[in-house]
Structures are given as C-alpha cells and as structure tokens.
Design a protein around this motif. Structure first.
Motif, mmCIF file in Angstrom:
data_model
loop_
_atom_site.group_PDB
_atom_site.id
_atom_site.type_symbol
_atom_site.label_atom_id
_atom_site.label_comp_id
_atom_site.label_asym_id
_atom_site.label_seq_id
_atom_site.Cartn_x
_atom_site.Cartn_y
_atom_site.Cartn_z
ATOM 1 N N ASP A 83 -8.548 -2.902 32.444
ATOM 2 C CA ASP A 83 -7.528 -3.945 32.707
ATOM 3 C C ASP A 83 -7.294 -4.036 34.203
ATOM 4 O O ASP A 83 -7.163 -3.019 34.894
ATOM 5 C CB ASP A 83 -6.222 -3.584 31.982
ATOM 6 C CG ASP A 83 -5.165 -4.680 32.141
ATOM 7 O OD1 ASP A 83 -4.966 -5.458 31.197
ATOM 8 O OD2 ASP A 83 -4.545 -4.755 33.230
ATOM 9 N N SER A 87 -8.038 -12.708 29.583
ATOM 10 C CA SER A 87 -7.202 -12.496 30.767
ATOM 11 C C SER A 87 -7.888 -11.528 31.734
ATOM 12 O O SER A 87 -9.058 -11.723 32.069
ATOM 13 C CB SER A 87 -5.823 -12.004 30.321
ATOM 14 O OG SER A 87 -4.967 -11.771 31.409
ATOM 15 N N ASP A 88 -7.199 -10.468 32.169
ATOM 16 C CA ASP A 88 -7.794 -9.518 33.120
ATOM 17 C C ASP A 88 -8.268 -8.247 32.425
ATOM 18 O O ASP A 88 -8.357 -7.199 33.050
ATOM 19 C CB ASP A 88 -6.790 -9.180 34.236
ATOM 20 C CG ASP A 88 -5.618 -8.359 33.729
ATOM 21 O OD1 ASP A 88 -5.352 -8.382 32.505
ATOM 22 O OD2 ASP A 88 -4.954 -7.688 34.548
ATOM 23 N N GLU A 89 -8.558 -8.320 31.107
ATOM 24 C CA GLU A 89 -9.002 -7.120 30.399
ATOM 25 C C GLU A 89 -10.327 -7.336 29.679
ATOM 26 O O GLU A 89 -10.702 -8.466 29.355
ATOM 27 C CB GLU A 89 -7.944 -6.695 29.377
ATOM 28 C CG GLU A 89 -7.823 -7.656 28.198
ATOM 29 C CD GLU A 89 -6.965 -7.113 27.067
ATOM 30 O OE1 GLU A 89 -5.775 -6.853 27.310
ATOM 31 O OE2 GLU A 89 -7.495 -6.959 25.940
#
Ligand code: ATP
Ligand code: ATP
Ligand code: MG
Ligand code: MG
Ligand code: MG
Ligand code: MG
Length: 278
Positions: free
Chosen positions: A29, A75-77
């Motif tokens: 993440d 998303s950011d993961e």
C-alpha cells in the motif's frame, strides 16, 4: 566472516516461516498517497495515469516472480497471491514481503515518467508498506479477493458521488460530505443520475472494478470442465514433485501476463480459468 567470534549474533534472528499449505497474500500500500495526490495533481476521484503506473509496476512484479498466481489492485494498493504449494524463499515472511515491496517500488519509480512525462518525481520518492497473510482455504482466499473488490466498489461509488457534488454541483467538501451522510448505494446512484445525468454503470471498469493481473492461457468452458476432485487427485501427494514444479514455473514464465478489469467476486472468472487456483 565465517567462524568468527562474532558469528553468535546470528542466533538473535527469529525464524518467520509462513504456515505451509496455505495461500500467501502479500499486499502493498502506498505511503501517504493522499499527499501524493495533491503533490502531483492526481485527477479526482480517479487519476487514470496513476492507476496505469500501479498496473505497470504490478505486471513487472508478476513477470519477475512466476510463483505469483494472480494479483489484484485498487487505488494505491496491490495484493499478490502465491500458490499454497509455493516454497519461494522457504516461505520466509520478511524475505517475501521485502522482495515484493522493493520490486514493486523500484518498478513504480521506473515506470512513472512514462505516464507522468510532465510531472517528474521529487523527494520524498514514493514508497510502499507491505504485509503477508496466509489463507488456509480457497474459499478464504476468494473471500479476501472479494473483500478488496467490494471495497473498491463501495469507495468508488462514494468518491464518484462526492466529487460530482464538488466538481459539477459546486458544493464544498463539507456540504458534499453532509449530502452523502447516511445514503445507501441506491441513493448515490440516484444522486449521480438525477443531478448530473451520470449512469454509474457506465463509468470505466478500471475505476469500478479495479485491476486483475494474471497469466492468460486458453479459457475453459465451465459447463464441460469437471472441477470435482477425482480419487486420483485425492491420492496425489500434497507437495508436487520438483520437476513438476520446475515445468510449471517454466510454463508460467512464458505465458502472456494480462491486466484486466473483471468481476472476481462471482464464480465465472475463476471457473473459466481453473489454472489460477489449481
Ligand atoms: P497510508 O500511508 O496510511 O496508506 P494514504 O494517504 O496512502 O496513507 P490510503 O488509505 O492508502 O491513505 O488512501 C490512498 C489515497 O490515495 C486515497 O485517498 C485514494 O483516493 C488516493 N488515490 C490513490 N490512487 C489514486 C488515483 N489513481 N487517483 C486518485 N486518487 C488516488
Ligand atoms: P540472494 O538473492 O540470496 O541475496 P545474491 O546473489 O545477492 O543472492 P549474496 O550472498 O547477497 O548473494 O551476495 C552478493 C554478491 O554480490 C556477492 O558475491 C558479492 O561479492 C557481490 N557484490 C555485491 N556488491 C558488490 C560490489 N560492490 N562489487 C563487487 N561485487 C559485489
Ligand atoms: Mg495504509
Ligand atoms: Mg496508502
Ligand atoms: Mg490505500
Ligand atoms: Mg543478495
């Protein structure tokens, strides 16, 4: 430094072998990506370029580590799944997590300029945290993947409604938040449609469903594929032979790696690609 008087310090290292015969998921993440969004001007709620960098980095990780059977990102993961029979790094958690995180981060930074040619990276450079979790059954693993995709859906519906109220409706953040407080999914769909003529189902799939990275072989027709365990399969040893493992690894490293935006909650995706969890 072999046999020096200092060597005893090795005894301080603790073993961290992950439970054998379980599916290993390593999730990375992005660190402080809320700040990244502001710094590099990510489009809200979804910056396509930023997702493309994530997907390019994930594809590089899956290419580099043929032991990964599937990966899912939103998303950011990104979550990377290792087969339960996989013995990479003797299943040592710290080795696994640190290798995935650094391979992912290195590729993220490397791929960035291709998608953000006008916004070069500056310090502090992007970084990611990581963790490993073991799932004992296919059902647990499927539920894990479903959990991440359901999260993607819930967040994206909220964010799409929120940013429409702000960007198209002229509300400030507080007012938009208040408008959405206590609303159900149907209410958000209704707000999007009645106020902004946005049909949520027509939003790009990459935003609504996230991204799945896997090796592409021939599709199987679920109607003719017999997934029931035979007596032969039950009699097979749990651990595959070494040559079988080597052959599988070679075959996997040659297969085409694809990034798709499929529904991975329903059975269909898995039924048509039995090699992913077999
Ligand atoms: P932490 O370091 O604890 O993870 P964080 O700021 O990264 O903190 P997250 O919960 O990981 O917090 O959330 C990531 C944030 O980045 C979310 O607000 C998400 O909307 C945003 N974000 C990530 N990717 C994109 C994208 N492609 N486009 C727009 N926003 C994005
Ligand atoms: P692993 O992935 O298990 O760590 P490895 O090939 O990296 O495998 P190491 O035990 O870490 O094995 O050894 C690193 C190797 O790289 C050694 O052979 C070392 O001599 C060489 N090496 C590292 N840095 C340099 C350097 N600056 N100049 C020359 N050789 C180097
Ligand atoms: Mg976090
Ligand atoms: Mg984050
Ligand atoms: Mg996150
Ligand atoms: Mg080394």
């Amino acid at each position: 430094m072999a046999n020096s008087k200092f060597e005893y310090v090795r005894e301080f290292e603790r073993p961290d072998y992950l439970l054998r015969n379980t599916w290993i998921v390593v999730r990375v993440d992005g660190r402080a990506f809320t700040k990244m969004c502001a710094r590099y001007g990510f489009e809200k709620p979804n910056d396509r370029r930023a997702l493309d960098v994530m997907n390019a980095a994930a594809k590089a990780v899956v290419t580099d580590l043929p032991e990964i059977t599937i990966a899912y990102g939103v998303s950011d993961e990104y979550s990377f799944v290792f087969h339960k029979s996989c013995n990479i790094f003797e299943r040592r958690a710290s080795k696994l997590v640190s290798t995935i995180v650094s391979t992912f981060t290195a590729n993220y930074v490397h791929c960035w300029p291709g998608f953000f040619p006008d916004a070069p990276l500056s310090f502090p450079l992007p970084s990611f945290d990581g963790r490993a979790v073991c799932y004992p059954s296919i059902q647990n693993l499927r539920d894990y993947m479903s959990w991440r995709q359901a999260d993607c859906h819930i967040n994206n519906l909220y964010n799409t409604a929120f940013w429409s109220l702000v960007q198209l409706g002229g509300l400030d953040n507080k007012e938009a938040e208040k408008t959405l407080a206590g609303t159900l999914a149907a209410d958000k769909n209704e707000i999007l449609f009645s106020r902004f003529k946005i049909n949520y189902n027509n939003e790009p799939e990459i935003f609504r469903k996230g991204s799945v990275v896997f090796r592409d072989y021939e599709l199987v027709d679920p109607a003719t594929h017999n997934t029931a365990e035979t007596m032969d399969a039950l009699a097979e040893p749990v651990q595959q032979s070494k040559t079988q493992n080597e052959n599988d690894k070679k075959r996997r490293s040659k297969a085409r790696i694809v990034v798709e935006h499929f529904d991975i909650i329903r059975d269909d995706f898995w039924d048509r690609r039995p090699w992913i969890l077999s």
